[in-house]
Design an enzyme around this catalytic site. Structure first.
Site, PDB file in Angstrom:
ATOM      1  N   LYS A 199      48.920  43.321  42.335  1.00 31.19           N
ATOM      2  CA  LYS A 199      50.340  43.569  42.596  1.00 31.19           C
ATOM      3  C   LYS A 199      51.221  42.417  42.108  1.00 31.19           C
ATOM      4  CE  LYS A 199      49.881  46.941  46.297  1.00 31.19           C
ATOM      5  NZ  LYS A 199      48.396  47.083  46.389  1.00 31.19           N
TER       6      LYS A 199
HETATM    7  C1  PLP Z   1      47.660  48.279  46.156  1.00 29.64           C
HETATM    8  C2  PLP Z   1      46.219  48.118  45.865  1.00 29.64           C
HETATM    9  C3  PLP Z   1      45.443  49.170  45.312  1.00 29.64           C
HETATM   10  C4  PLP Z   1      46.003  50.554  45.068  1.00 29.64           C
HETATM   11  O1  PLP Z   1      46.960  50.597  44.034  1.00 29.64           O
HETATM   12  P1  PLP Z   1      47.926  51.861  43.865  1.00 29.64           P
HETATM   13  O2  PLP Z   1      48.900  51.471  42.809  1.00 29.64           O
HETATM   14  O3  PLP Z   1      48.590  52.049  45.211  1.00 29.64           O
HETATM   15  O4  PLP Z   1      47.090  53.018  43.503  1.00 29.64           O
HETATM   16  C5  PLP Z   1      44.116  48.905  44.989  1.00 29.64           C
HETATM   17  N1  PLP Z   1      43.557  47.701  45.235  1.00 29.64           N
HETATM   18  C6  PLP Z   1      44.260  46.680  45.765  1.00 29.64           C
HETATM   19  C7  PLP Z   1      43.573  45.382  46.006  1.00 29.64           C
HETATM   20  C8  PLP Z   1      45.611  46.838  46.092  1.00 29.64           C
HETATM   21  O5  PLP Z   1      46.301  45.817  46.632  1.00 29.64           O
END
Ligand code: PLP
Length: 474
Positions: free
Chosen positions: A120
């Site tokens: 993220k």
């Molecule tokens: C947010 C997140 C996901 C999922 O991603 P999306 O974009 O919501 O599908 C997967 N793994 C981790 C570690 C995350 O923080």
């Protein structure tokens, strides 16, 4: 490039306005009017360092920002990462923010070298710089309010800390986020960061944030802004690493196309891969992977999108039933027919379920497909990759790798790139369960947090109390 809503209710708007709007005003999600075809650019892009590639991709979608300004925004967004030296067998020689490592039968695209050790950061570092740029010098302000179960809050705080004109209020359920995740949030002491430890669950926090946003006089009066994964700028920032990961893998293997496996919750990350494929990146298959919260993998098997109950797993950032970005795929699948999207979403709101017709060959999508891995498979994958290849992966990544292994050679021999979405040191309990030794998972940025001074504001589980807290500080 202008942006339109999946519900068809807004006039086309330019990029900067789309970033500030977040959710479209008609309740839909924003998408570009078309996707640029970059097939004739691929050869020229293949050897670019990450920052330069990022600039080339983003400029196609953000043509209302002058090139020099955009270059500066992009450069700043990756300066906070810990670049990794390239592998010895790689032609590309610069330090990398998104390295690809061949591990056993798969190629792991490591997206956890940012400040909070999860993918993220790619989106939220970029979004923080964009917000600051769009708000400009004119004294405008934006007050971001967000609920988190862990990863989003810390990435948002690290993306927005110290930004001119921006404050960030993060609600986490008190005592219900992991110790590492809590420290990543509460150890940030910048004046514009407010960690609210809410006496309630994540759903309570989410409900309160929705309550603040639906009070329009409050929202407008206090300049509230959102950083949810539905913001188009977040998706856009993620498109870049699909190109980068494919280029590095094709360079290493000599392949002409690759497949991706993507651990999925809100469908944001995998949708970014879908955009890359639409732009002309040679993607054989894009396989989303879910844990037991499998609404999306059930959908791609059955064509029926129907709500289940959220169950807690080892991969908490994927413990989601309503995938907020899925509507973007529905819109494209319907040939950009907003009336059809409204009908599907109305059916879903009413019955908790919607059904999508298949193509003549019985498939739902030529590129996208899905798989599911349960807790046992996830733990076994972590254990086996550590034992066989000396490679430690986090439980979200392991859901994806498990799905990749189970799908065998379904992709016709294309190399399989598994997205690694978090560093294992964020999830020592799962590492301990899988390998018997939680202390295997260490990382200097995590160690440095231990004993750091922290600040948080405990508040009761009450909309009024949170509204008053925000109002008093904006
Ligand atoms: C947010 C997140 C996901 C999922 O991603 P999306 O974009 O919501 O599908 C997967 N793994 C981790 C570690 C995350 O923080």
């Amino acid at each position: 490039m202008n942006y339109v809503s999946t519900r068809g209710g807004i006039a086309p708007i330019p990029f900067q306005e789309a970033v500030m709007m977040g959710l479209a005003r008609d309740g839909g999600l924003l998408l570009p009017e078309s996707f640029p075809d970059v097939r004739d650019k691929l050869a020229g892009w293949a050897k670019l360092p990450y920052e330069d590639l990022a600039f080339e991709v983003v400029r196609l979608f953000a043509d209302d920002i002058p090139a020099d300004d955009l270059r500066a925004i992009v450069r700043k967004s990756y300066a906070t990462f810990s670049p990794v030296p390239p592998a010895p067998d790689q032609a590309w020689t610069g330090p990398e923010v998104a390295p690809v490592r061949p591990v056993g039968p798969v190629h792991v695209l490591e997206l956890f070298h940012g400040p909070t050790l999860a993918f993220k950061d790619f989106a939220l570092q970029f979004l923080g710089n964009l917000f600051e740029y769009v708000l400009g010098e004119g004294g405008r302000e934006l007050n971001v309010v967000v609920a988190t179960s862990g990863d989003t809050g810390s990435a948002a705080i690290h993306g927005l800390r110290g930004r001119r004109g921006v404050r960030v209020f993060v609600l986490h359920p008190a005592g219900r986020v992991s110790p590492v995740q809590e420290l990543q949030m509460t150890s940030v002491l910048d004046d514009n960061v407010f960690n609210i430890a809410l006496a309630g669950t994540f759903d309570d926090a989410q409900r309160i944030v929705k309550g603040l946003f639906s009070d329009l006089p409050f929202k407008d009066g206090h300049h509230l802004g959102a950083v949810n994964s539905i913001n188009w700028a977040r998706v856009l920032a993620q498109v870049i690493y699909y190109f980068y990961g494919a280029f590095r893998t094709m360079e290493r293997t000599g392949a002409k196309e690759v497949s991706f496996v993507v651990p999925t919750g809100n469908f944001g990350d995998v949708f970014a891969g879908y955009v890359a494929a639409r732009m002309g990146l040679p993607v054989r298959r894009l396989r989303l992977a879910t844990n037991e919260n499998d609404i999306l993998s059930r959908f791609f098997a059955s064509g029926v999108y129907s709500l289940g109950k959220v169950v807690p797993t080892l991969s908490p950032s994927m413990d989601i039933q309503i995938a907020s970005n899925f509507e973007r795929w529905l819109f494209l699948h319907a040939g950009r027919d907003a009336a059809q999207v409204r009908a599907w979403m109305d059916a879903f709101a009413k019955n908790g379920s919607l059904e999508v017709p298949r193509a003549a060959d019985g498939s739902l999508d030529a590129t996208l497909c899905a798989g599911r891995a349960d807790t046992a498979a996830t733990l076994e994958t972590i254990r086996r990759f550590h034992a066989d290849f000396g490679y430690l992966m986090d439980p979200h990544t392991a859901v994806g790798v498990s799905v990749a292994l189970a799908s065998g050679d379904a992709d016709g021999g294309a190399p399989v790139v598994c997205l690694s979405t978090a560093h294992p040191a964020k999830f020592p309990d799962a590492i301990g369960r899988a390998t018997g030794d939680a202390s295997l998972a260490t990382e200097p940025r995590v160690e440095a947090l231990k004993g750091a001074p922290t600040r948080k504001f405990p508040l009761p589980n009450d909309l009024r109390a949170v509204a008053d807290f925000v109002a008093a500080r904006t």
